[in-house]
Design a protein around this motif. Structure first.
Motif, PDB file in Angstrom:
ATOM      1  N   GLU A  71       0.851  -1.187   0.000  1.00 24.90           N
ATOM      2  CA  GLU A  71       0.000   0.000   0.000  1.00 24.90           C
ATOM      3  C   GLU A  71       0.888   1.239   0.000  1.00 24.90           C
ATOM      4  O   GLU A  71       2.054   1.187   0.401  1.00 24.90           O
ATOM      5  CB  GLU A  71      -0.958   0.014   1.187  1.00 24.90           C
ATOM      6  N   THR A  72       0.313   2.336  -0.467  1.00 24.09           N
ATOM      7  CA  THR A  72       1.069   3.589  -0.523  1.00 24.09           C
ATOM      8  C   THR A  72       1.264   4.141   0.885  1.00 24.09           C
ATOM      9  O   THR A  72       0.500   3.827   1.793  1.00 24.09           O
ATOM     10  CB  THR A  72       0.337   4.645  -1.376  1.00 24.09           C
ATOM     11  N   ASP A 120      -5.042   7.510  -2.045  1.00 27.11           N
ATOM     12  CA  ASP A 120      -4.637   6.374  -2.887  1.00 27.11           C
ATOM     13  C   ASP A 120      -3.863   6.813  -4.134  1.00 27.11           C
ATOM     14  O   ASP A 120      -3.208   6.010  -4.763  1.00 27.11           O
ATOM     15  CB  ASP A 120      -5.864   5.572  -3.337  1.00 27.11           C
ATOM     16  N   CYS A 123       1.928   9.016  -3.106  1.00 25.60           N
ATOM     17  CA  CYS A 123       2.795   8.166  -2.312  1.00 25.60           C
ATOM     18  C   CYS A 123       4.087   8.915  -2.004  1.00 25.60           C
ATOM     19  O   CYS A 123       4.584   9.670  -2.852  1.00 25.60           O
ATOM     20  CB  CYS A 123       3.117   6.884  -3.085  1.00 25.60           C
TER      21      CYS A 123
END
Length: 126
Positions: A71-72, A120, A123
């Motif tokens: 996941e970021t 989402d 990052c």
């Protein structure tokens, strides 16, 4: 022969190609196992489906990582640079002006444009 302890994801060998993973991104491992919840960064993109991570804690290289294992990571403080990983600005660096944890959205400065994006889509990177 098959030793039986290999996990097979449902849907056969239909691996999803990498859609957001880019080199240098800081990511968290969400797949159960040795590196579960640990942070690292994308060291190399191996092919359309796999990348190699360099773990932050011990510097280990982890091969054969797929996107659904990651996941970021969104920076906690405003003013930090982030990489945009989805949408029309994918691959561009932006400055995070502010973040709204409740809505999981942030305001970014991309060159001269100011955009609001979901967590989402961004990052942290090294």
């Amino acid at each position: 022969g098959d030793d039986g302890d290999r996990e097979r994801p449902t849907g056969g060998s239909q691996k999803k190609p990498l859609s957001w993973v880019l080199q240098k991104l800081c990511v968290r491992v969400i797949a159960k196992g040795k590196h579960y919840t640990k942070k690292g960064h994308v060291y190399d993109i191996v092919d359309r489906h796999h990348c190699t991570l360099r773990m932050d804690d011990d510097g280990a290289l982890v091969d054969g990582v797929t996107e659904d294992m990651l996941e970021t990571i969104v920076p906690k403080r405003a003013g930090q640079d982030v990489m945009i990983v989805r949408g029309k600005y994918r691959g561009q660096v932006a400055v995070m002006h502010s973040r709204d944890a409740a809505k999981e959205r942030c305001v970014l400065q991309i060159d001269t444009a100011v955009e609001t994006m979901p967590f989402d889509n961004i990052c942290a990177f090294v």
